[in-house]
Design a protein around this motif. Structure first.
Motif, short mmCIF file in Angstrom:
data_model
loop_
_atom_site.label_atom_id
_atom_site.label_comp_id
_atom_site.label_asym_id
_atom_site.label_seq_id
_atom_site.Cartn_x
_atom_site.Cartn_y
_atom_site.Cartn_z
N LEU A 166 -10.17 6.48 5.48
CA LEU A 166 -10.31 5.93 4.32
C LEU A 166 -11.26 6.44 3.29
N SER B 147 0.84 -1.51 0.07
CA SER B 147 0.07 -0.14 0.22
C SER B 147 0.85 1.26 0.31
N PRO C 265 -6.13 4.33 1.15
CA PRO C 265 -5.88 3.15 0.81
C PRO C 265 -5.89 2.31 1.91
N GLU C 266 -6.47 0.89 1.74
CA GLU C 266 -7.04 0.33 3.64
C GLU C 266 -5.65 0.21 3.98
N ASN C 267 -4.39 -0.11 3.85
CA ASN C 267 -3.65 -0.56 4.96
C ASN C 267 -3.03 0.83 4.71
N CYS C 268 -3.31 1.88 4.69
CA CYS C 268 -2.85 3.07 5.18
C CYS C 268 -2.09 3.19 6.23
N TYR D 234 -8.13 6.58 10.59
CA TYR D 234 -8.07 5.99 10.52
C TYR D 234 -9.68 5.61 9.76
N GLN D 235 -10.82 5.87 9.35
CA GLN D 235 -11.90 5.45 8.84
C GLN D 235 -11.81 6.58 8.19
#
Length: 428
Positions: free
Chosen positions: A167, A15, A172-175, A163-164
Protein backbone atom coordinates in the motif's frame (compact mmCIF):
# COMPACT_ATOMS: atom_id res chain seq x y z
CA UNK A 1 -14.14 -7.79 12.62
CA UNK A 2 -15.76 -10.37 10.35
CA UNK A 3 -15.40 -9.88 6.62
CA UNK A 4 -17.96 -11.01 4.08
CA UNK A 5 -15.82 -13.10 1.74
CA UNK A 6 -18.09 -12.65 -1.27
CA UNK A 7 -18.11 -8.86 -0.90
CA UNK A 8 -14.36 -8.79 -0.36
CA UNK A 9 -13.75 -10.86 -3.50
CA UNK A 10 -16.01 -8.51 -5.48
CA UNK A 11 -14.01 -5.51 -4.24
CA UNK A 12 -10.79 -7.25 -5.24
CA UNK A 13 -12.19 -7.87 -8.69
CA UNK A 14 -12.69 -4.14 -9.12
CA UNK A 15 -9.17 -3.48 -7.83
CA UNK A 16 -7.75 -6.03 -10.26
CA UNK A 17 -8.28 -3.59 -13.12
CA UNK A 18 -6.21 -1.00 -11.24
CA UNK A 19 -3.51 -3.59 -10.57
CA UNK A 20 -3.37 -4.47 -14.26
CA UNK A 21 -2.67 -0.85 -15.19
CA UNK A 22 0.17 -0.25 -12.70
CA UNK A 23 3.54 0.59 -14.20
CA UNK A 24 6.48 -1.79 -13.87
CA UNK A 25 8.20 0.84 -11.76
CA UNK A 26 5.32 0.92 -9.26
CA UNK A 27 5.20 -2.86 -9.01
CA UNK A 28 8.97 -3.13 -8.55
CA UNK A 29 8.92 -0.35 -5.95
CA UNK A 30 6.29 -2.32 -4.06
CA UNK A 31 8.57 -5.36 -4.10
CA UNK A 32 11.47 -3.28 -2.79
CA UNK A 33 9.25 -1.99 0.01
CA UNK A 34 8.26 -5.56 0.87
CA UNK A 35 11.90 -6.71 0.97
CA UNK A 36 12.90 -3.77 3.17
CA UNK A 37 10.00 -4.38 5.55
CA UNK A 38 10.83 -8.07 5.98
CA UNK A 39 14.43 -7.26 6.85
CA UNK A 40 13.48 -4.40 9.18
CA UNK A 41 10.96 -6.54 11.06
CA UNK A 42 12.90 -9.80 11.10
CA UNK A 43 12.84 -10.12 14.89
CA UNK A 44 9.04 -9.85 14.96
CA UNK A 45 8.74 -12.52 12.27
CA UNK A 46 11.08 -14.90 14.08
CA UNK A 47 9.21 -14.47 17.38
CA UNK A 48 5.91 -15.31 15.67
CA UNK A 49 7.51 -18.31 14.02
CA UNK A 50 8.91 -19.55 17.33
CA UNK A 51 5.35 -19.53 18.71
CA UNK A 52 4.20 -21.64 15.76
CA UNK A 53 7.14 -24.03 16.17
CA UNK A 54 6.42 -24.44 19.88
CA UNK A 55 2.78 -25.31 19.21
CA UNK A 56 3.79 -27.69 16.40
CA UNK A 57 6.11 -29.50 18.81
CA UNK A 58 3.38 -29.70 21.46
CA UNK A 59 0.96 -31.08 18.87
CA UNK A 60 3.49 -33.71 17.80
CA UNK A 61 3.58 -32.73 14.14
CA UNK A 62 5.87 -34.92 12.04
CA UNK A 63 9.37 -33.70 11.26
CA UNK A 64 8.66 -33.02 7.57
CA UNK A 65 5.98 -30.45 8.46
CA UNK A 66 8.13 -29.01 11.25
CA UNK A 67 10.99 -28.41 8.80
CA UNK A 68 8.70 -26.63 6.34
CA UNK A 69 7.28 -24.49 9.12
CA UNK A 70 10.62 -23.12 10.31
CA UNK A 71 11.19 -19.52 9.16
CA UNK A 72 14.42 -18.29 10.67
CA UNK A 73 16.83 -15.51 9.73
CA UNK A 74 18.45 -17.57 6.96
CA UNK A 75 15.10 -18.35 5.34
CA UNK A 76 13.98 -14.73 5.58
CA UNK A 77 17.20 -13.60 3.91
CA UNK A 78 16.57 -16.26 1.28
CA UNK A 79 13.09 -15.01 0.39
CA UNK A 80 14.36 -11.43 0.31
CA UNK A 81 17.03 -12.50 -2.17
CA UNK A 82 14.25 -14.08 -4.20
CA UNK A 83 12.32 -10.80 -4.20
CA UNK A 84 15.41 -8.91 -5.37
CA UNK A 85 15.91 -11.45 -8.16
CA UNK A 86 12.25 -11.03 -9.11
CA UNK A 87 12.67 -7.27 -9.39
CA UNK A 88 15.42 -7.80 -11.98
CA UNK A 89 13.18 -9.89 -14.24
CA UNK A 90 11.58 -8.22 -17.23
CA UNK A 91 7.96 -7.09 -17.14
CA UNK A 92 5.66 -10.05 -17.87
CA UNK A 93 2.84 -7.68 -18.87
CA UNK A 94 2.08 -5.99 -22.21
CA UNK A 95 4.46 -8.31 -24.06
CA UNK A 96 3.56 -8.70 -27.74
CA UNK A 97 3.12 -12.41 -28.43
CA UNK A 98 1.90 -11.81 -31.98
CA UNK A 99 1.54 -8.84 -34.31
CA UNK A 100 -0.40 -9.53 -37.51
CA UNK A 101 -1.65 -7.26 -40.26
CA UNK A 102 -5.03 -8.59 -41.39
CA UNK A 103 -5.32 -5.86 -44.01
CA UNK A 104 -3.42 -2.69 -44.79
CA UNK A 105 -5.44 -0.79 -42.17
CA UNK A 106 -6.43 -3.61 -39.80
CA UNK A 107 -3.89 -4.66 -37.18
CA UNK A 108 -4.18 -7.52 -34.63
CA UNK A 109 -1.92 -7.75 -31.56
CA UNK A 110 -1.82 -10.56 -29.01
CA UNK A 111 -0.57 -9.13 -25.70
CA UNK A 112 0.03 -10.49 -22.19
CA UNK A 113 -2.06 -9.27 -19.25
CA UNK A 114 -2.75 -10.37 -15.64
CA UNK A 115 -5.25 -13.12 -14.88
CA UNK A 116 -7.02 -10.89 -12.32
CA UNK A 117 -7.90 -12.28 -8.89
CA UNK A 118 -6.02 -15.41 -7.88
CA UNK A 119 -6.75 -17.49 -4.78
CA UNK A 120 -3.82 -19.56 -3.51
CA UNK A 121 -4.26 -22.12 -0.74
CA UNK A 122 -0.90 -23.42 0.39
CA UNK A 123 0.77 -25.59 3.00
CA UNK A 124 2.52 -24.63 6.25
CA UNK A 125 5.45 -22.81 4.68
CA UNK A 126 5.76 -19.12 5.60
CA UNK A 127 8.24 -18.62 2.75
CA UNK A 128 5.43 -19.57 0.37
CA UNK A 129 3.42 -16.58 1.60
CA UNK A 130 6.24 -14.25 0.55
CA UNK A 131 6.90 -15.94 -2.78
CA UNK A 132 3.25 -16.07 -3.85
CA UNK A 133 2.47 -12.49 -2.81
CA UNK A 134 5.61 -11.22 -4.56
CA UNK A 135 4.82 -13.03 -7.80
CA UNK A 136 1.27 -11.65 -7.76
CA UNK A 137 2.57 -8.11 -7.26
CA UNK A 138 5.05 -8.40 -10.12
CA UNK A 139 2.45 -9.93 -12.45
CA UNK A 140 -0.23 -7.35 -11.57
CA UNK A 141 -2.65 -9.81 -9.97
CA UNK A 142 -4.76 -9.43 -6.85
CA UNK A 143 -4.21 -12.30 -4.42
CA UNK A 144 -6.34 -14.09 -1.86
CA UNK A 145 -3.94 -16.04 0.36
CA UNK A 146 -4.64 -18.95 2.72
CA UNK A 147 -1.70 -20.61 4.45
CA UNK A 148 -1.64 -23.67 6.66
CA UNK A 149 -3.01 -23.26 10.17
CA UNK A 150 0.27 -24.49 11.70
CA UNK A 151 1.91 -21.25 10.47
CA UNK A 152 -0.91 -18.92 11.53
CA UNK A 153 1.16 -16.59 13.72
CA UNK A 154 3.99 -16.31 11.21
CA UNK A 155 1.70 -15.86 8.23
CA UNK A 156 -0.32 -13.17 10.00
CA UNK A 157 2.78 -11.08 10.71
CA UNK A 158 4.32 -11.65 7.29
CA UNK A 159 1.12 -10.87 5.42
CA UNK A 160 0.57 -7.61 7.30
CA UNK A 161 4.13 -6.51 6.56
CA UNK A 162 3.74 -7.32 2.86
CA UNK A 163 0.34 -5.69 2.59
CA UNK A 164 1.30 -2.46 4.33
CA UNK A 165 4.48 -2.21 2.28
CA UNK A 166 2.49 -2.72 -0.93
CA UNK A 167 0.00 0.00 0.00
CA UNK A 168 2.82 2.42 0.85
CA UNK A 169 4.21 1.93 -2.66
CA UNK A 170 0.91 2.81 -4.35
CA UNK A 171 -0.88 -0.51 -4.83
CA UNK A 172 -4.70 -0.41 -4.48
CA UNK A 173 -6.34 -1.14 -1.14
CA UNK A 174 -7.75 -4.52 -2.20
CA UNK A 175 -4.63 -5.80 -3.93
CA UNK A 176 -4.41 -8.75 -1.53
CA UNK A 177 -6.31 -10.38 1.29
CA UNK A 178 -5.51 -13.09 3.80
CA UNK A 179 -7.99 -15.66 5.06
CA UNK A 180 -7.21 -17.75 8.12
CA UNK A 181 -10.27 -19.86 8.92
CA UNK A 182 -10.59 -23.15 7.07
CA UNK A 183 -14.32 -22.45 6.72
CA UNK A 184 -13.45 -19.41 4.59
CA UNK A 185 -12.10 -21.73 1.90
CA UNK A 186 -15.63 -22.94 1.14
CA UNK A 187 -16.76 -19.32 0.86
CA UNK A 188 -14.01 -18.58 -1.65
CA UNK A 189 -15.08 -21.60 -3.72
CA UNK A 190 -18.45 -19.89 -4.28
CA UNK A 191 -16.90 -16.68 -5.66
CA UNK A 192 -16.73 -17.70 -9.31
CA UNK A 193 -17.96 -14.29 -10.42
CA UNK A 194 -14.99 -12.54 -8.80
CA UNK A 195 -12.12 -15.03 -8.48
CA UNK A 196 -10.46 -15.93 -11.78
CA UNK A 197 -8.19 -18.78 -10.73
CA UNK A 198 -7.56 -21.06 -7.73
CA UNK A 199 -4.20 -22.66 -7.03
CA UNK A 200 -4.44 -25.27 -4.24
CA UNK A 201 -1.26 -26.81 -2.85
CA UNK A 202 -1.59 -29.83 -0.61
CA UNK A 203 -2.70 -33.44 -0.53
CA UNK A 204 -4.37 -35.20 -3.43
CA UNK A 205 -7.57 -35.44 -1.39
CA UNK A 206 -7.57 -31.70 -0.72
CA UNK A 207 -6.92 -30.72 -4.35
CA UNK A 208 -9.66 -33.06 -5.56
CA UNK A 209 -12.05 -31.52 -3.04
CA UNK A 210 -11.31 -28.03 -4.38
CA UNK A 211 -11.81 -29.15 -7.98
CA UNK A 212 -15.10 -30.87 -7.17
CA UNK A 213 -16.64 -27.98 -5.26
CA UNK A 214 -16.11 -24.88 -7.35
CA UNK A 215 -16.85 -23.40 -10.76
CA UNK A 216 -13.59 -21.44 -10.61
CA UNK A 217 -10.78 -22.78 -12.83
CA UNK A 218 -8.25 -24.71 -10.74
CA UNK A 219 -4.55 -25.06 -11.48
CA UNK A 220 -2.34 -27.32 -9.44
CA UNK A 221 -1.00 -30.78 -8.82
CA UNK A 222 -2.17 -33.49 -6.51
CA UNK A 223 0.96 -35.57 -5.82
CA UNK A 224 4.68 -35.47 -6.40
CA UNK A 225 5.56 -39.07 -7.19
CA UNK A 226 8.86 -38.41 -8.97
CA UNK A 227 11.02 -41.13 -10.51
CA UNK A 228 14.61 -41.72 -11.50
CA UNK A 229 15.39 -44.36 -14.10
CA UNK A 230 18.99 -45.64 -13.92
CA UNK A 231 19.78 -46.80 -17.46
CA UNK A 232 22.31 -49.53 -18.25
CA UNK A 233 24.72 -46.99 -19.78
CA UNK A 234 25.50 -44.69 -16.89
CA UNK A 235 28.31 -43.35 -14.73
CA UNK A 236 27.99 -45.04 -11.31
CA UNK A 237 29.46 -42.17 -9.29
CA UNK A 238 27.28 -39.65 -11.09
CA UNK A 239 24.19 -41.80 -10.56
CA UNK A 240 24.80 -42.22 -6.83
CA UNK A 241 25.24 -38.45 -6.36
CA UNK A 242 22.08 -37.61 -8.29
CA UNK A 243 19.86 -40.21 -6.63
CA UNK A 244 20.98 -39.35 -3.10
CA UNK A 245 20.47 -35.63 -3.70
CA UNK A 246 17.05 -36.22 -5.28
CA UNK A 247 15.92 -38.25 -2.26
CA UNK A 248 17.63 -36.60 0.71
CA UNK A 249 18.38 -32.92 -0.06
CA UNK A 250 14.84 -32.04 1.12
CA UNK A 251 12.62 -35.15 1.27
CA UNK A 252 9.48 -33.33 2.44
CA UNK A 253 8.75 -31.61 -0.86
CA UNK A 254 6.97 -32.62 -4.04
CA UNK A 255 10.08 -32.71 -6.26
CA UNK A 256 11.95 -35.25 -4.12
CA UNK A 257 12.35 -38.64 -5.81
CA UNK A 258 10.11 -41.40 -4.44
CA UNK A 259 10.83 -44.32 -6.80
CA UNK A 260 14.04 -45.58 -8.41
CA UNK A 261 13.88 -47.84 -11.45
CA UNK A 262 17.10 -49.69 -12.31
CA UNK A 263 17.98 -51.45 -15.57
CA UNK A 264 18.70 -55.15 -14.88
CA UNK A 265 22.14 -54.96 -16.53
CA UNK A 266 23.45 -52.33 -14.10
CA UNK A 267 21.60 -53.35 -10.92
CA UNK A 268 24.35 -55.52 -9.35
CA UNK A 269 26.91 -52.77 -9.84
CA UNK A 270 24.80 -49.77 -8.89
CA UNK A 271 22.61 -50.94 -6.02
CA UNK A 272 25.32 -51.90 -3.45
CA UNK A 273 27.13 -48.57 -3.90
CA UNK A 274 23.88 -46.64 -3.78
CA UNK A 275 22.54 -48.53 -0.76
CA UNK A 276 25.60 -47.62 1.29
CA UNK A 277 25.07 -43.95 0.49
CA UNK A 278 21.34 -44.09 1.26
CA UNK A 279 21.95 -45.85 4.60
CA UNK A 280 24.44 -43.14 5.54
CA UNK A 281 21.59 -40.65 5.05
CA UNK A 282 19.15 -42.80 7.08
CA UNK A 283 16.99 -43.62 4.05
CA UNK A 284 14.71 -46.65 4.26
CA UNK A 285 14.88 -48.61 1.02
CA UNK A 286 11.91 -50.72 -0.07
CA UNK A 287 12.72 -53.07 -2.93
CA UNK A 288 11.10 -55.74 -5.06
CA UNK A 289 12.21 -59.37 -4.64
CA UNK A 290 15.04 -59.13 -7.20
CA UNK A 291 16.30 -55.94 -5.52
CA UNK A 292 16.35 -57.73 -2.14
CA UNK A 293 18.51 -60.47 -3.66
CA UNK A 294 21.18 -57.83 -4.27
CA UNK A 295 20.90 -55.57 -1.21
CA UNK A 296 19.43 -55.82 2.28
CA UNK A 297 16.23 -53.75 2.32
CA UNK A 298 12.53 -53.80 3.18
CA UNK A 299 9.96 -55.36 0.86
CA UNK A 300 8.21 -53.05 -1.60
CA UNK A 301 4.50 -53.51 -2.26
CA UNK A 302 2.34 -52.35 -5.14
CA UNK A 303 1.10 -49.54 -2.90
CA UNK A 304 4.65 -48.23 -2.42
CA UNK A 305 4.95 -47.37 -6.11
CA UNK A 306 1.83 -45.21 -5.87
CA UNK A 307 2.98 -43.44 -2.68
CA UNK A 308 4.42 -39.99 -2.18
CA UNK A 309 6.48 -40.58 0.96
CA UNK A 310 7.64 -37.00 1.65
CA UNK A 311 10.14 -38.66 3.96
CA UNK A 312 13.43 -40.59 3.96
CA UNK A 313 11.95 -43.60 2.18
CA UNK A 314 12.44 -44.75 -1.41
CA UNK A 315 10.99 -47.65 -3.40
CA UNK A 316 13.25 -49.51 -5.85
CA UNK A 317 12.38 -51.77 -8.77
CA UNK A 318 14.51 -53.52 -11.39
CA UNK A 319 13.22 -53.26 -14.98
CA UNK A 320 14.13 -55.18 -18.12
CA UNK A 321 14.52 -52.16 -20.37
CA UNK A 322 13.77 -48.48 -20.89
CA UNK A 323 10.34 -49.25 -22.34
CA UNK A 324 9.28 -50.91 -19.09
CA UNK A 325 10.64 -47.96 -17.11
CA UNK A 326 8.65 -45.46 -19.16
CA UNK A 327 5.48 -47.54 -18.84
CA UNK A 328 5.93 -47.72 -15.07
CA UNK A 329 6.44 -43.96 -14.78
CA UNK A 330 3.42 -43.10 -16.92
CA UNK A 331 1.28 -45.55 -14.92
CA UNK A 332 2.33 -44.70 -11.36
CA UNK A 333 3.73 -41.19 -11.71
CA UNK A 334 1.99 -37.91 -11.06
CA UNK A 335 3.36 -36.18 -14.20
CA UNK A 336 5.52 -33.93 -12.03
CA UNK A 337 9.25 -34.52 -12.63
CA UNK A 338 11.09 -37.64 -13.77
CA UNK A 339 14.75 -38.23 -14.63
CA UNK A 340 16.86 -40.64 -16.66
CA UNK A 341 20.49 -41.20 -15.72
CA UNK A 342 22.31 -42.30 -18.84
CA UNK A 343 25.21 -41.49 -21.13
CA UNK A 344 23.31 -42.93 -24.11
CA UNK A 345 21.91 -40.10 -26.25
CA UNK A 346 19.32 -42.34 -27.94
CA UNK A 347 18.02 -43.62 -24.60
CA UNK A 348 17.81 -40.07 -23.32
CA UNK A 349 15.86 -39.00 -26.40
CA UNK A 350 13.41 -41.90 -26.06
CA UNK A 351 12.82 -41.13 -22.38
CA UNK A 352 12.38 -37.40 -22.96
CA UNK A 353 9.89 -38.00 -25.76
CA UNK A 354 7.78 -40.69 -24.09
CA UNK A 355 7.58 -39.75 -20.41
CA UNK A 356 4.43 -37.66 -19.97
CA UNK A 357 5.54 -35.27 -17.23
CA UNK A 358 5.86 -31.53 -16.74
CA UNK A 359 9.61 -31.91 -16.16
CA UNK A 360 11.77 -34.55 -17.84
CA UNK A 361 15.45 -34.53 -16.86
CA UNK A 362 18.72 -36.17 -17.85
CA UNK A 363 21.60 -36.63 -15.41
CA UNK A 364 20.46 -34.13 -12.78
CA UNK A 365 18.50 -34.09 -9.53
CA UNK A 366 14.71 -33.90 -9.59
CA UNK A 367 15.06 -31.25 -6.87
CA UNK A 368 15.78 -28.71 -9.63
CA UNK A 369 12.02 -28.63 -10.36
CA UNK A 370 11.51 -25.27 -8.72
CA UNK A 371 10.60 -21.81 -9.96
CA UNK A 372 13.56 -20.17 -8.22
CA UNK A 373 16.01 -22.68 -9.71
CA UNK A 374 14.44 -22.15 -13.15
CA UNK A 375 15.21 -18.44 -12.85
CA UNK A 376 11.54 -17.47 -12.38
CA UNK A 377 12.30 -15.61 -9.14
CA UNK A 378 9.90 -17.89 -7.26
CA UNK A 379 6.79 -19.97 -7.95
CA UNK A 380 3.18 -20.14 -6.83
CA UNK A 381 3.22 -23.90 -7.20
CA UNK A 382 3.72 -26.75 -9.64
CA UNK A 383 1.15 -27.53 -12.32
CA UNK A 384 0.93 -31.07 -13.64
CA UNK A 385 -1.93 -30.19 -15.95
CA UNK A 386 -1.43 -29.41 -19.62
CA UNK A 387 -3.58 -26.31 -20.06
CA UNK A 388 -2.26 -22.77 -19.58
CA UNK A 389 0.74 -23.52 -17.36
CA UNK A 390 2.84 -26.62 -16.73
CA UNK A 391 5.67 -27.28 -14.29
CA UNK A 392 6.85 -24.58 -11.85
CA UNK A 393 4.43 -21.68 -12.22
CA UNK A 394 6.22 -18.35 -12.20
CA UNK A 395 5.36 -14.98 -13.71
CA UNK A 396 4.38 -16.34 -17.13
CA UNK A 397 1.94 -18.77 -15.52
CA UNK A 398 0.21 -15.90 -13.74
CA UNK A 399 -0.45 -14.07 -16.99
CA UNK A 400 -2.94 -14.66 -19.75
CA UNK A 401 -3.38 -12.64 -22.93
CA UNK A 402 -5.83 -10.51 -24.81
CA UNK A 403 -6.22 -9.62 -28.48
CA UNK A 404 -6.13 -5.95 -29.43
CA UNK A 405 -7.37 -4.93 -32.86
CA UNK A 406 -6.86 -1.55 -34.51
CA UNK A 407 -8.93 -0.65 -37.57
CA UNK A 408 -10.07 2.24 -39.75
CA UNK A 409 -13.81 1.78 -40.12
CA UNK A 410 -13.41 -1.85 -41.19
CA UNK A 411 -16.55 -4.03 -41.30
CA UNK A 412 -16.89 -7.78 -41.85
CA UNK A 413 -19.46 -7.35 -44.63
CA UNK A 414 -16.85 -5.80 -46.93
CA UNK A 415 -14.75 -8.96 -46.69
CA UNK A 416 -17.70 -11.36 -46.97
CA UNK A 417 -18.99 -9.69 -50.13
CA UNK A 418 -15.56 -9.44 -51.76
CA UNK A 419 -15.21 -5.65 -51.61
CA UNK A 420 -12.04 -6.15 -49.63
CA UNK A 421 -9.65 -9.07 -49.10
CA UNK A 422 -7.65 -10.14 -46.10
CA UNK A 423 -3.91 -9.79 -46.43
CA UNK A 424 -2.50 -11.79 -43.52
CA UNK A 425 1.02 -10.66 -42.76
CA UNK A 426 2.95 -11.28 -39.55
CA UNK A 427 5.03 -8.32 -38.41
CA UNK A 428 8.23 -9.04 -36.53
Amino acid sequence: MDVNIKDKAASMKLSSYKMASLSLETRNNALRAVADSLIANMDEIVRANEADLKKAEEDGLKSSIFKRLKFNEDKINGVVKGINDLIKLEDPLSKELMKRELDSDLLLIKETCPIGVIGVIFESRPDAMVQIASLCIKSGNCAILKGGSEAMNTNRVVFNLIYQAALSAGLPENCMFQIEARSDINEILKCHESVDLLIPRGSNQFVQYIMSNTKIPVMGHADGICHIYADKNLDIDKAVRIIIDSKTQYPAVCNATETLLVHKDIAKELLPALNAGLKAKNVEVRGTCDVREIIDCEEATEEDFATEYLDLTISVKIVDDIEEAVMHINKYGSHHTDCIITEDRDACGYFMQNVDSAGVYNNCSTRFADGYRYGFGAEVGISTGKLHARGPVGLDGLCTYKYKMFGNGNIVDDYETGKRNYNFKDIN
